[in-house]
Structures are given as C-alpha cells and as structure tokens.
Design a protein around this motif. Structure first.
Motif, PDB file in Angstrom:
ATOM      1  N   ARG A  34       0.913  -1.365   0.377  1.00 35.76           N
ATOM      2  CA  ARG A  34      -0.306   0.034  -0.025  1.00 35.76           C
ATOM      3  C   ARG A  34       0.734   1.797  -0.385  1.00 35.76           C
ATOM      4  O   ARG A  34       0.867   2.255  -1.207  1.00 35.76           O
ATOM      5  CB  ARG A  34      -0.415  -0.477   1.179  1.00 35.76           C
ATOM      6  N   CYS A  64       4.424   1.720  -0.818  1.00 36.52           N
ATOM      7  CA  CYS A  64       4.690   1.951  -2.386  1.00 36.52           C
ATOM      8  C   CYS A  64       3.798   2.346  -3.819  1.00 36.52           C
ATOM      9  O   CYS A  64       4.103   3.305  -4.390  1.00 36.52           O
ATOM     10  CB  CYS A  64       5.332   0.469  -2.728  1.00 36.52           C
ATOM     11  N   ASP A  65       2.220   1.363  -3.683  1.00 41.20           N
ATOM     12  CA  ASP A  65       1.525   2.367  -4.323  1.00 41.20           C
ATOM     13  C   ASP A  65       1.451   2.926  -4.474  1.00 41.20           C
ATOM     14  O   ASP A  65       0.473   3.809  -5.122  1.00 41.20           O
ATOM     15  CB  ASP A  65       0.546   1.293  -4.611  1.00 41.20           C
ATOM     16  N   GLU A  66       0.884   4.176  -2.735  1.00 48.49           N
ATOM     17  CA  GLU A  66       0.253   5.961  -2.937  1.00 48.49           C
ATOM     18  C   GLU A  66       1.811   6.400  -2.934  1.00 48.49           C
ATOM     19  O   GLU A  66       1.792   7.888  -2.919  1.00 48.49           O
ATOM     20  CB  GLU A  66       0.325   6.026  -1.330  1.00 48.49           C
ATOM     21  N   GLY A  67       2.951   5.855  -3.357  1.00 42.45           N
ATOM     22  CA  GLY A  67       4.889   6.865  -3.190  1.00 42.45           C
ATOM     23  C   GLY A  67       5.015   7.271  -2.159  1.00 42.45           C
ATOM     24  O   GLY A  67       6.069   8.147  -1.865  1.00 42.45           O
ATOM     25  N   LEU A  68       4.785   6.428  -1.038  1.00 40.51           N
ATOM     26  CA  LEU A  68       5.442   6.622  -0.088  1.00 40.51           C
ATOM     27  C   LEU A  68       6.347   6.443   0.977  1.00 40.51           C
ATOM     28  O   LEU A  68       7.151   6.278   2.004  1.00 40.51           O
ATOM     29  CB  LEU A  68       4.373   6.785   1.518  1.00 40.51           C
ATOM     30  N   PRO A 120      10.928   3.243  -3.756  1.00 43.17           N
ATOM     31  CA  PRO A 120      11.999   1.730  -4.109  1.00 43.17           C
ATOM     32  C   PRO A 120      12.794   1.403  -4.502  1.00 43.17           C
ATOM     33  O   PRO A 120      13.724   1.934  -4.221  1.00 43.17           O
ATOM     34  CB  PRO A 120      11.406   2.332  -5.859  1.00 43.17           C
ATOM     35  N   GLU A 157       8.222  -3.798  -5.002  1.00 41.01           N
ATOM     36  CA  GLU A 157       9.445  -3.627  -5.201  1.00 41.01           C
ATOM     37  C   GLU A 157      10.220  -2.477  -3.827  1.00 41.01           C
ATOM     38  O   GLU A 157      11.506  -1.478  -3.771  1.00 41.01           O
ATOM     39  CB  GLU A 157       9.398  -2.774  -6.532  1.00 41.01           C
ATOM     40  N   CYS A 158       9.146  -1.643  -3.462  1.00 41.69           N
ATOM     41  CA  CYS A 158       9.935  -0.531  -1.777  1.00 41.69           C
ATOM     42  C   CYS A 158      10.186  -1.845  -1.114  1.00 41.69           C
ATOM     43  O   CYS A 158      10.600  -0.969   0.344  1.00 41.69           O
ATOM     44  CB  CYS A 158       8.711  -0.139  -1.668  1.00 41.69           C
ATOM     45  N   GLU A 195      -2.459  -9.823  -3.013  1.00 41.71           N
ATOM     46  CA  GLU A 195      -2.274  -8.486  -3.870  1.00 41.71           C
ATOM     47  C   GLU A 195      -4.015  -8.460  -4.230  1.00 41.71           C
ATOM     48  O   GLU A 195      -4.437  -7.191  -4.138  1.00 41.71           O
ATOM     49  CB  GLU A 195      -1.930  -8.857  -5.342  1.00 41.71           C
ATOM     50  N   ALA A 253      -4.947  -6.137  -1.353  1.00 40.36           N
ATOM     51  CA  ALA A 253      -4.523  -5.065  -1.748  1.00 40.36           C
ATOM     52  C   ALA A 253      -5.349  -4.701  -2.244  1.00 40.36           C
ATOM     53  O   ALA A 253      -5.683  -2.953  -2.471  1.00 40.36           O
ATOM     54  CB  ALA A 253      -3.276  -5.022  -2.644  1.00 40.36           C
ATOM     55  N   ASP A 254      -6.319  -5.038  -3.269  1.00 43.63           N
ATOM     56  CA  ASP A 254      -6.876  -4.179  -4.374  1.00 43.63           C
ATOM     57  C   ASP A 254      -8.795  -4.773  -3.817  1.00 43.63           C
ATOM     58  O   ASP A 254      -9.513  -3.541  -3.753  1.00 43.63           O
ATOM     59  CB  ASP A 254      -7.587  -5.257  -5.251  1.00 43.63           C
TER      60      ASP A 254
END
Lengths: 375, 430
Positions: A100, A102-106, A109, A136-137, A356, A359-360
């Motif tokens: 989550r 990583c997806d939000e850019g917090l 990577p 990847e993070c 996954e 996450a969705d």
C-alpha cells in the motif's frame, strides 16, 4: 567521552567473541549520525534490537532511536508526507502495508541486489530473497504466521482437543469464548474454509457480494462469543487469564507465552496464514539520511543477521541462505527450528494468503466488516 | 497661583460650553476613552501570547481538519484532463463517454501512475462506490501496456467496470472541489444517480453510534450524579480533618493514569476476574454462570462512571461548601421534617453544582474513546472510536472530519439547550 569509548569497545569485543560482527563493514560516506527506526515493540522489537541495532551501534557508534508506531505506520507516514516533514528513517511493516505504501508513493523503491548484501556463496540478494519480495519497496526480514492456540485445560471439552481451525466455529464441541483480530483479513478466509469452500476457491468466492455475506454469516454464528483484539499481545493475555479458550495471533507471541512463560496453551497450526514483515524506506529522504539507512540495511539484512534474529523469536528468516544457520534460542537453549511456521510438521496445512487480492479489495471489505462489527 | 500659563489658558482660551475639560483642554470624556483604550491595549498585549498560541495550536488545526470534511480536490488534481473532457458528457443518458474522454483518462492516469497517486484517488472514490479502489489499482497496472489509439476498448479490456456508465457518473459527480459526500456518509446516506438516499440497512452504523454515544453518556452522567451527590454532601459536612482525608480518596484515583484505571477495571470485571471469583466463592452465582461485565456496554458504563466521578464530586462539593447551614436550621425550626428541609431548601441550592458537574461529565464522556476502546467490546464503543478508526486505520480523514464536525455541532446545540433550560450563569464551579 572516555566512558563511552570504553563501553563501545567492550560491547564490540563481546560481539566479536559471539562472532556476530561482519568482517568487512565499509565506512559510511556522507552519513548522518543518528536514525529513527520504527517497529512493533514487544518481543519482536527486542529481537531486532539484539540482532541488528546493537551490533551496528557497537561498530559505528551511531545514535539509534526506536519508535513503536508500526501499527499506525501508514497513517503516520501519510500525515508526515503531507506535512513535508518525514522524521522516520526506516519503518518495519507487514507486506500488505508495504504494498500500500509503495502504491501510494510513500515508500522508496529499492534495487535489492544493488543495495543489499549478497549471500555467503555469492547469490545476489534479489535471488536470495526470491518470492518474498512482494513489492519493489519491500525488504523482507521474517516470515511469521497468523495462527491459533487453545488452552489445554478446558474442562468443558471433555478431553477433546481441536485439530482444525474450524474448531473456532464449533461452539458445540469447543464451547467458550474466542478471540479474533478486529479486521477482515484471515477471519473471512477461515470462515469460508469452515463453511465448506475449497481452499483454492476462497478468493473467488470472497470477490462476490454473496461470498462476503456467506463469510460474515459464518462469523455471525460465533459473534457473541468473540472478544476482538487489535494488539497482538492481547490474545495470549486473554488465554492466560482464562478469558478465552481459543484465540488467533502471531505464532511468535504464542511461542513466547508457551515456551518462555510456561503458559498452558497449545499451538494449532492448522490453516496458518503466512505473512511477511520487513523494512520500507520512506520516500524522498535527504541524501545523508538515506546513505545511513542504506548502510544499516545492508548490514541488518545480511544472511547472518537474519539468522541471528531467530535466536530471540520464533519467526523464520526471509533469506533462503539464512535458514540453515537458525540455531538455538538465545536464553532457553531450545532448538528453534520446530517452532518456526515453516517447519514441515507445522506447515502441513498452510493457507496461502493473497496479498494482491487484499491490496485491491481491502477498502471495500474493511468498510463492510467494520459495519457488520458495529451492528 | 493663577499666573501659570496653562491655568491662565484654561480659563480664557476655551469656550464655556459646559463640557468638562482636562488641564490641557481636551474634553474629559475623550481623555477617559483614551485612557481606557490604552488600558485595553495593554491587557490585550498581555494575553496576546496566549491568544496566538490558541489560534496557532488549537483553532487553526481544528479549522483545517474540519475543512477536510468538504474538501475534494483529489479528483481534479489527479485527473484534470478527464474532468475537463467529461464536462461535455451527459450523465443522465445511458451512453458511455466518447473516445476523447478515454484518451484524456489515459494521459492523466499515465502521469498519476508515474507519481503513484492513482491509488489514493481510487481509495477516495471507493468511499462513494465500492469497487473503485480495485478498479484504479488494476487499471494502473495495465496503463503502461496500452497502445496508442482506441483507448475505450483497451480500458474496458483492462477492467469491464470502465464499460459501466455508473463508474463515469461517480467520477463526474465527485469532480467538483467541494463535496457533501463525507457528511452524507456520516449520517448513513449516499449520493446516487437518483439523488440522495439512505444506505442499505446493513451498512448503516453512524446514526446508531451517535445515538448510542448520547444515550450512554447520559447514563454515565446520571450514575455519576447518583454516586457523587452523597459523597460530595458527606465531604461538605464532615469536620475539616475528616473531609480532607476523604478528599484525598477522591483525588488519588483522579491523579492516577487513565490507562491504569481502565486496565484495573479489566482485571476486576472479567469473567475470571476478582468480582466474579468473589461471587462464585460466596455462592451467589455458580461457576458456569459467571457474569459478563466487560467488553460490552456494562463495562463502558462502569469504568467511565468511575473515571469521571471526580468531575461530578468536585463542583458539587465546592457549591455545597458555600451553602449556609442556617437555611436548613431555619426550615426545621419552622416545622419542616428532615426530607422537606433537604428537598425544598437544601437541594435547590445545589443545582448550580449539579449543572456544572453534569455538563462537565456529559461533554467529557461524549468525546471519550480510550476507555470504550479497551473495555467496550463492540457493543460499548462510541462514535469517537469510529473517528479514531478512520484517522489511523482506514485513513478516511474526510469522513473522520465530518463525524467530528457533527459531534462538535451536537455539543454546541446541547450547550445551547442546556443554557435555555438551566441557564449557564447558574453553573458554578465554586
């Protein structure tokens, strides 16, 4: 100043006799002298302090501050990010939160093979961690499992002992209060499994509205017998007090209650759900802080360090090359391998948790579950 | 004496119009106003640091938080071209938006995925329609693989929800920068294509929780009053030495940490706890029928009554201290019996204390969340527990802000009603 040097020297020499120190720790260029690490507190954080940060401090003399906010890490990181003032350097989170973040850019990577230490035989880190790198993070540390334990001395059970997770829903044979986590993950899957859904179909069923209804209905049959926990330390305590007879929690918490405190529980490994725990680095750290974190990470996630952590808590190291190095408990001297969730005897019937999918669908199911809980 | 210049001037230079003047000739009224102004400015400067502190650390964050309950920039900021392109589209019809809208969405999402903000937008829209979060995540993964041209087909191929008109209606409906969506959610309603309506029965929780919070806070207030009144009476009428001693017993728990007291109640009340063990030992209940007193409403009421009791006793005590005993003596000497003297003469004089205690306890308990979280199970939690949940777990800060705003309004309304009925000047803390 002098005292400090002496203390550091003695700590380092002790570490050397214990053969904990990595032989070649390169100096850290352009690095800050302190960092803030965030973890979960309790026995788990203690194992990290002993296995990672104490030897690292002994070698480098940096100042390490620990924070115990991992259960609110996502909210706090988002708030820090919005305020433009991230004060954390390294955060310990479960795999789902790492995805989550990583997806939000917090979270930043990571190029695993480039920044982490390779295995003793030269295998690159990315390969050594393998499938454990779910995002990847994410830098995996340990494999733990959410599983159940029961009291071995319940008179009403007439000598019967649960051998399947479905005992959780069986009030007839196993009466008494239960304790489950106050969130849908794992509970929904177990409810469907015990309502006759095949293991491989669980997530397909859960994807539909009827499937969610079915899982909630199954949980509804025991709703008034459940004490919901939100901190993993609660269920072992509730079991110890005799408040509940059956409870779910993380295997390391039960291990510490059973083996270290001698509580009369037994583990129920059936349908245990593997999960991962590891580090993430907050996004956009200034360069000198980032250098320090990377320097620490390379040390703290190498093969020996991950194996060392298993001396203090029964969680399996996330590196393939660490597994053969897992030895005995640091204080009790018992073999740790049979207490690991990955031990073949414990992993006979493991439920594969789908990161996954969660996450969705987490936003949806959290809302439905919380509404159901409040009613 | 009259040879000083000012004195001479004051007698000769100013018109004799009946205005009282100061020595330099300005009207006294003006001088007084000036002096008062200076006085005011000085006192304002004295409190200015505090005022600034309150503004910066209290009012501003609250205002900022409350603003989140209507703020909705995320759609515009994340997919600006799509929002622009959607302006031409009619949501009332049953047709999907045309190709330019899909192309705009592709461009927007490509940037959003790069900046990793598309999942936040998905989470935001998911509050309004379930499934949106997954839709944006899935599409985010698919966006890099898309080829140029015929984006419509590619989007629908990535997730069939893009072929659903309702998806587009939701995006268009929540495009404006301000939204009533959070407030509607906070009262169990939702905005749909057919207008505003209540949510399905199994998803309604907040009105019930508001109601529960009010009712249970009232019960806590009443039980605090019933338990606290005799204690305060005793404290006010014992000798100074004895009452000081007893006062310590009231204050000691008051000074003890909230968490310690709550945990102590857990130990006392649980099924294998001290109270149940005692009842079983004395034979009042048998072992199989231990009372369930915690992780439910009973637990919350007992623990919170105990924690808030000092807030009732202290104002009551200070008011009772000031009631002169001669009134009751006078009533008795005129023939009233003990009860009449108490009820007609003594009790009415304690009302300001009751008012102060009740309003203090009630407002404090409405906002409580640690104690209900620990001892309330699922049936004894308050609305504040949901606010805390949305702030730290579900990250739906907009909804948390809306719930907080409603709670704040409720407290203000109750305060107003209270003022009308009891009168706020009748409230006395000492």
């Amino acid at each position: 100043m002098k005292l400090r040097t002496v203390l550091l020297a003695s700590a380092a020499s002790m570490a050397f006799t214990g053969q904990v120190v990595s032989e070649d720790l390169p100096p850290c260029d352009n690095c800050v002298d302190s960092m803030t690490l965030v973890s979960w507190g309790g026995a788990y954080q203690a194992s990290q302090v002993k296995a990672y940060s104490e030897p690292y401090i002994a070698m480098t003399g940096v100042n390490v501050v620990w924070d115990e906010s991992s259960n609110e890490a996502v909210a706090k990181l988002r708030a820090m990010n919005e305020a433009g003032n991230v004060t954390w350097d390294l955060v310990d989170v479960v795999a789902a939160d790492a995805i989550r973040l990583c997806d939000e850019g917090l979270a930043a990577p990571i190029d695993h093979s480039a920044v982490l230490a390779e295995a003793p035989d030269g295998t690159p880190a990315a390969e050594d961690f393998g499938d454990m790198i779910v995002s990847e993070c994410f830098i995996p540390q340990i494999v733990y499992s959410t599983t159940a334990a029961y009291r071995a001395d319940v008179a009403e059970w007439n000598g019967k002992e649960p051998d399947s997770i479905c005992a959780m829903f069986d009030l007839e044979n196993f009466p008494g209060k239960r304790s489950l986590e106050k969130r849908p993950i794992n509970n929904m899957e177990w409810a469907l499994l015990c309502d006759g859904v095949a293991k491989e179909d669980v997530y397909d069923v859960l994807e539909t509205d009827e499937g969610v209804e079915q899982a909630l209905a199954k949980l509804g049959t025991i709703k008034d017998q459940v004490i919901w926990w939100s901190a993993a330390a609660e269920p072992p305590q509730l079991l110890a007090d005799g408040e509940v007879v059956l409870a779910s929690s993380y295997n390391g918490r039960f291990f510490s209650a059973i083996e270290e405190q001698g509580q009369p529980f037994k583990m129920l490994w059936d349908a245990q759900v593997f999960d991962l725990d590891g580090w993430i680095v907050p996004a956009d750290l200034p360069e000198d802080r980032l250098n320090r974190v990377m320097h620490f990470l390379k040390f703290a996630t190498d093969t020996q360090r991950l194996a060392d952590q298993a001396k203090y808590i029964s969680y399996g190291p996330a590196r393939a090359s660490s597994a053969p190095l897992v030895g005995k408990h640091a204080e009790l001297g018992i073999d740790m391998a049979p207490h690991m969730p990955t031990d073949p005897a414990n992993a006979k019937n493991t439920f594969l948790y789908n990161y996954e999918w969660w996450a969705d669908n987490r936003d949806d199911l959290d809302a439905k579950f919380q509404a159901w809980l409040a009613q | 004496m009259s040879s000083t210049p000012t004195a001479t001037r004051s007698h000769s230079d100013f018109p004799d119009d009946g205005v009282v003047r100061a020595a330099d000739g300005t009207p006294l009224k003006q001088r007084l106003a000036k002096a008062l102004r200076r006085e005011k400015l000085r006192s304002f400067l004295l409190i200015a640091p505090l005022l600034l502190f309150i503004l910066l650390s209290f009012i501003a964050p609250i205002a900022d938080m409350l603003f989140r309950s209507v703020e909705n920039n995320i759609v515009q900021d994340t997919i600006p071209r799509t929002v622009e392109a959607l302006k031409a589209w009619d949501p009332a019809g049953n047709e999907l938006p045309n190709e330019p809208v899909f192309a705009a969405l592709h461009d927007d999402l490509a940037i959003a995925v790069e900046k990793r903000v598309h999942t936040r937008l998905g989470s935001r829209l998911n509050y309004e329609k379930s499934g949106m979060s997954g839709l944006f995540r899935k599409t985010g993964r698919a966006i890099k693989r898309m080829d140029e041209g015929d984006y419509k087909a590619q989007f629908i191929d990535a997730d069939e929800d893009w072929g659903d008109v309702e998806t587009w209606r939701v995006i268009k409906r929540f495009s404006p920068a301000y939204t009533p969506g959070y407030f509607l959610n906070a009262v169990d309603a939702e905005q749909t294509s057919e207008g505003i309506r209540m949510k399905p029965a199994n998803e309604r929780v907040y009105l019930m929780l508001f109601n529960r919070t009010m009712v249970m806070s009232l019960m806590i207030t009443v039980s605090c009053l019933i338990l606290g009144f005799p204690v305060a009476y005793l404290l006010a009428h014992l000798s100074l030495k004895a009452s000081n001693m007893l006062m310590i017993l009231v204050l000691l728990p008051f000074w003890t940490s909230l968490l310690v007291r709550t945990s102590a109640w857990k130990v006392l009340l649980q099924q294998q706890g001290v109270i149940n063990d005692f009842l079983v030992w004395t034979g009042i209940i048998d072992d199989a029928n231990r009372l369930v007193m915690i992780n439910n409403q009973t637990g919350t009421i007992i623990a919170m009554t105990h924690i808030l009791l000092p807030f009732m006793i202290l104002p009551l005590f200070s008011v009772m201290k000031t009631i002169s005993p001669s009134y009751v003596r006078a009533a008795k000497s005129l023939g009233a019996n003990d009860w009449t003297a108490f009820w007609k003469v003594y009790f009415p004089q304690t009302v300001p204390g009751i008012g102060a205690g009740a309003i203090l306890v009630f407002i404090l308990s409405i906002g409580y969340y640690i104690t209900p979280e620990l001892v309330g199970g699922t049936s004894g939690i308050f609305i504040s527990n949901r606010i805390a949940y949305h702030i730290s777990s579900s990250l739906n800060w907009g909804l948390a802000a809306a719930l907080g705003a409603i709670l704040l309004c409720l407290v203000l309304i109750l305060f107003y009603v209270y003022d009308k009925i009891v009168g706020i000047d009748n409230v006395k803390l000492g």
